[in-house]
Design a protein around this motif. Sequence first.
Motif, mmCIF file in Angstrom:
data_model
loop_
_atom_site.group_PDB
_atom_site.id
_atom_site.type_symbol
_atom_site.label_atom_id
_atom_site.label_comp_id
_atom_site.label_asym_id
_atom_site.label_seq_id
_atom_site.Cartn_x
_atom_site.Cartn_y
_atom_site.Cartn_z
ATOM 1 N N HIS A 105 1.411 17.919 4.460
ATOM 2 C CA HIS A 105 2.143 16.683 3.906
ATOM 3 C C HIS A 105 3.462 16.888 3.630
ATOM 4 C CE1 HIS A 105 -1.763 14.394 3.514
ATOM 5 N NE2 HIS A 105 -2.362 15.225 3.045
ATOM 6 N N ALA A 106 3.783 17.784 3.025
ATOM 7 C CA ALA A 106 5.354 17.985 2.997
ATOM 8 C C ALA A 106 6.262 17.871 4.368
ATOM 9 C CB ALA A 106 5.735 19.363 2.272
ATOM 10 N N LEU A 107 5.633 18.581 5.229
ATOM 11 C CA LEU A 107 6.353 18.613 6.355
ATOM 12 C C LEU A 107 6.221 17.340 7.592
ATOM 13 C CD1 LEU A 107 5.654 22.379 7.373
ATOM 14 C CD2 LEU A 107 7.903 21.393 6.885
ATOM 15 N N THR A 108 4.831 16.634 7.223
ATOM 16 C CA THR A 108 4.709 15.606 8.260
ATOM 17 C C THR A 108 4.558 14.269 7.699
ATOM 18 O OG1 THR A 108 2.295 15.988 8.374
ATOM 19 C CG2 THR A 108 3.681 17.225 9.568
ATOM 20 N N ASP A 109 4.435 14.062 6.288
ATOM 21 C CA ASP A 109 3.974 12.765 5.828
ATOM 22 C C ASP A 109 5.280 11.400 6.287
ATOM 23 O OD1 ASP A 109 1.783 13.203 4.554
ATOM 24 O OD2 ASP A 109 2.543 13.119 2.587
ATOM 25 N N ARG A 110 6.274 11.964 6.216
ATOM 26 C CA ARG A 110 7.508 11.320 6.682
ATOM 27 C C ARG A 110 7.584 10.618 8.076
ATOM 28 N NH1 ARG A 110 12.116 10.209 3.417
ATOM 29 N NH2 ARG A 110 12.010 10.931 1.283
ATOM 30 N N SER A 111 6.981 11.557 8.870
ATOM 31 C CA SER A 111 7.012 11.215 10.421
ATOM 32 C C SER A 111 5.765 10.377 10.749
ATOM 33 C CB SER A 111 7.035 12.363 11.181
ATOM 34 O OG SER A 111 6.166 13.447 10.881
ATOM 35 N N THR A 112 4.509 10.960 10.151
ATOM 36 C CA THR A 112 3.390 10.234 10.438
ATOM 37 C C THR A 112 3.288 8.902 9.810
ATOM 38 O OG1 THR A 112 2.044 11.397 8.588
ATOM 39 C CG2 THR A 112 1.834 12.095 10.725
ATOM 40 N N TRP A 113 3.700 8.652 8.508
ATOM 41 C CA TRP A 113 3.764 7.240 7.842
ATOM 42 C C TRP A 113 4.802 6.492 8.282
ATOM 43 C CZ3 TRP A 113 -0.183 4.798 5.816
ATOM 44 C CH2 TRP A 113 -1.249 5.481 5.334
ATOM 45 N N GLY A 114 6.022 7.144 9.057
ATOM 46 C CA GLY A 114 7.094 6.180 9.411
ATOM 47 C C GLY A 114 6.587 5.486 10.711
ATOM 48 N N VAL A 115 5.666 6.073 11.372
ATOM 49 C CA VAL A 115 5.129 5.294 12.506
ATOM 50 C C VAL A 115 4.425 3.878 12.217
ATOM 51 C CG1 VAL A 115 3.503 5.242 14.359
ATOM 52 C CG2 VAL A 115 4.577 7.540 14.091
ATOM 53 N N PHE A 172 0.846 -1.154 0.093
ATOM 54 C CA PHE A 172 0.125 -0.065 -0.083
ATOM 55 C C PHE A 172 0.984 1.078 0.038
ATOM 56 C CE2 PHE A 172 -2.394 3.504 1.543
ATOM 57 C CZ PHE A 172 -3.648 3.007 1.408
ATOM 58 N N VAL A 173 0.865 2.097 -1.085
ATOM 59 C CA VAL A 173 1.459 3.210 -1.205
ATOM 60 C C VAL A 173 0.670 4.480 -0.808
ATOM 61 C CG1 VAL A 173 3.016 4.474 -2.382
ATOM 62 C CG2 VAL A 173 2.905 2.176 -2.969
ATOM 63 N N ALA A 174 0.956 4.953 0.302
ATOM 64 C CA ALA A 174 0.333 6.470 0.673
ATOM 65 C C ALA A 174 0.805 7.344 -0.194
ATOM 66 C CB ALA A 174 0.674 6.522 1.974
ATOM 67 N N MET A 175 0.089 8.311 -1.091
ATOM 68 C CA MET A 175 0.313 9.286 -2.044
ATOM 69 C C MET A 175 0.112 10.391 -1.343
ATOM 70 S SD MET A 175 -0.618 7.319 -5.497
ATOM 71 C CE MET A 175 -0.014 8.781 -6.338
ATOM 72 N N ALA A 176 0.790 11.486 -0.547
ATOM 73 C CA ALA A 176 0.541 12.624 -0.125
ATOM 74 C C ALA A 176 -0.892 12.173 0.733
ATOM 75 C CB ALA A 176 0.592 13.799 -0.951
ATOM 76 N N ALA A 177 -0.698 11.395 1.560
ATOM 77 C CA ALA A 177 -1.986 10.902 2.354
ATOM 78 C C ALA A 177 -1.978 11.105 3.525
ATOM 79 C CB ALA A 177 -2.024 9.370 1.806
ATOM 80 N N ALA A 178 -3.318 11.089 3.956
ATOM 81 C CA ALA A 178 -3.750 10.982 5.618
ATOM 82 C C ALA A 178 -3.230 9.780 6.039
ATOM 83 C CB ALA A 178 -5.165 11.573 5.678
ATOM 84 N N LEU A 180 11.690 3.422 2.629
ATOM 85 C CA LEU A 180 10.479 3.080 1.971
ATOM 86 C C LEU A 180 9.616 4.341 1.769
ATOM 87 C CD1 LEU A 180 9.553 -0.064 4.030
ATOM 88 C CD2 LEU A 180 9.774 0.205 1.487
ATOM 89 N N SER A 181 10.354 5.514 1.731
ATOM 90 C CA SER A 181 9.942 6.936 1.659
ATOM 91 C C SER A 181 10.470 7.661 0.556
ATOM 92 C CB SER A 181 9.725 7.654 2.894
ATOM 93 O OG SER A 181 9.133 7.160 4.054
ATOM 94 N N ALA A 182 9.722 8.169 -0.298
ATOM 95 C CA ALA A 182 10.206 8.837 -1.486
ATOM 96 C C ALA A 182 9.573 10.085 -1.704
ATOM 97 C CB ALA A 182 10.241 8.020 -2.701
ATOM 98 N N THR A 183 10.471 11.256 -1.721
ATOM 99 C CA THR A 183 10.029 12.675 -2.181
ATOM 100 C C THR A 183 10.005 13.001 -3.668
ATOM 101 O OG1 THR A 183 10.532 13.250 0.301
ATOM 102 C CG2 THR A 183 9.988 15.048 -1.564
ATOM 103 N N LEU A 184 8.828 13.338 -4.268
ATOM 104 C CA LEU A 184 8.916 13.518 -5.691
ATOM 105 C C LEU A 184 8.741 14.851 -5.923
ATOM 106 C CD1 LEU A 184 7.859 10.460 -5.257
ATOM 107 C CD2 LEU A 184 7.110 10.789 -7.500
ATOM 108 N N PRO A 185 9.173 15.618 -7.082
ATOM 109 C CA PRO A 185 8.756 16.846 -7.402
ATOM 110 C C PRO A 185 7.410 17.243 -7.589
ATOM 111 C CG PRO A 185 10.578 15.876 -8.835
ATOM 112 C CD PRO A 185 10.094 14.881 -8.085
ATOM 113 N N GLY A 186 6.865 18.371 -7.353
ATOM 114 C CA GLY A 186 5.641 18.600 -7.437
ATOM 115 C C GLY A 186 4.905 18.762 -6.105
#
Length: 351
Positions: A258-268, A141-147, A308-314
């Motif tokens: 999402h830019a600031l918190t996705d890595r931390s929230t999904w990292g959990v 399951f890939v979260a895409m700038a996701a809650a 398992l986290s990637a930051t894409l342009p856009g």
Amino acid sequence: MLYPGEELTEAAGYPALVRFEPGRPERPVVVFITGGGVLGRIAYGPPGGRAADFLCHWLHEEGFSSLVLSYPMDNRGVFDAAFPQFSITDWAEQSAEIIARHMDRIGLPANAIVLGWSMAGRIAEPLHAALRRKGKGIELFVAMAAASALPHTLPGLDHLKPVASGLAGVKGAYLDWLLHCLADQSAAAGHAVLDADAFTREMTGDFPVGLAASAMRYRDGAFVPDPAEDAREVGTGQYRAFPPLALMTHASALDARHALTDRSTWGVYITQQLCEGLVFSQADKLAKLPPETWALLVEHVGHAAERLSATLPGNHMFFLGENGARNTVQTLKLLRQTAADVAGEISHLMD
């Protein structure tokens, strides 16, 4: 008013808009589940649009079948009724039924790759559970700038208000922001990926508030908070019940949260799911690990979420435009391999 290739179907007692494009039968189907108030059409574009600007084109180029799902929302070109009490549970059951139906019909592998965009990140645990009840599952399951399933991470949605249908209105809430994101992606592409008016008319609509990351429910004509029910439906603390996870996000100030918190929230969730599934379930082996193996396990688990986290342009719509869509699919391939590598490395250390 359906686009070519679309089908209006019913599953779990509710209508859904579906578009399926077959690929190589030995490859898992890639399922795109759309976010709040936007039809899944954003993954494949309108008739006459530039196909290369959209995700499904590049999935097909890589041989993947694509299945795009849209839950019922108030877009009268597609749905003729509103369902304000449609819930996360309904969404998961509906999605699982449609996914399993297509797997069985075409003879596809029983584990799907799921791309959950924006609000659809909240469906990860309940969708996996619903699929498992049908003898299916989720490979990744890939979260895409996701809650995520963590509570109160999008407090800005607390201002959502019911319209006459009982649905959450997107106009006056965040439609202007979506259009800003679209314009930014078009500027990066060098042309209009989607016409703003056509996007608003053909791809957006008011939606059931129970799906939003606001812990609100529709009752007696009003939106009321119910954080306990919300946590139960999205599986907030059910780490072992989540499928394997990965993250795609961005670094745009247009979508700062999402830019600031996705890595931390999904990292959990990435870390907890790996530990619950591969480590904590083998407590007897864990206690007997040699010190050097334990040190390697700490290192592997500690770096798993980053790998398992990637930051894409856009921005929030980073998958729009030819470069964005192509990069998203290439990143998906990389994350899929990385997920297999990470799981294999941890399992090897636990042997």
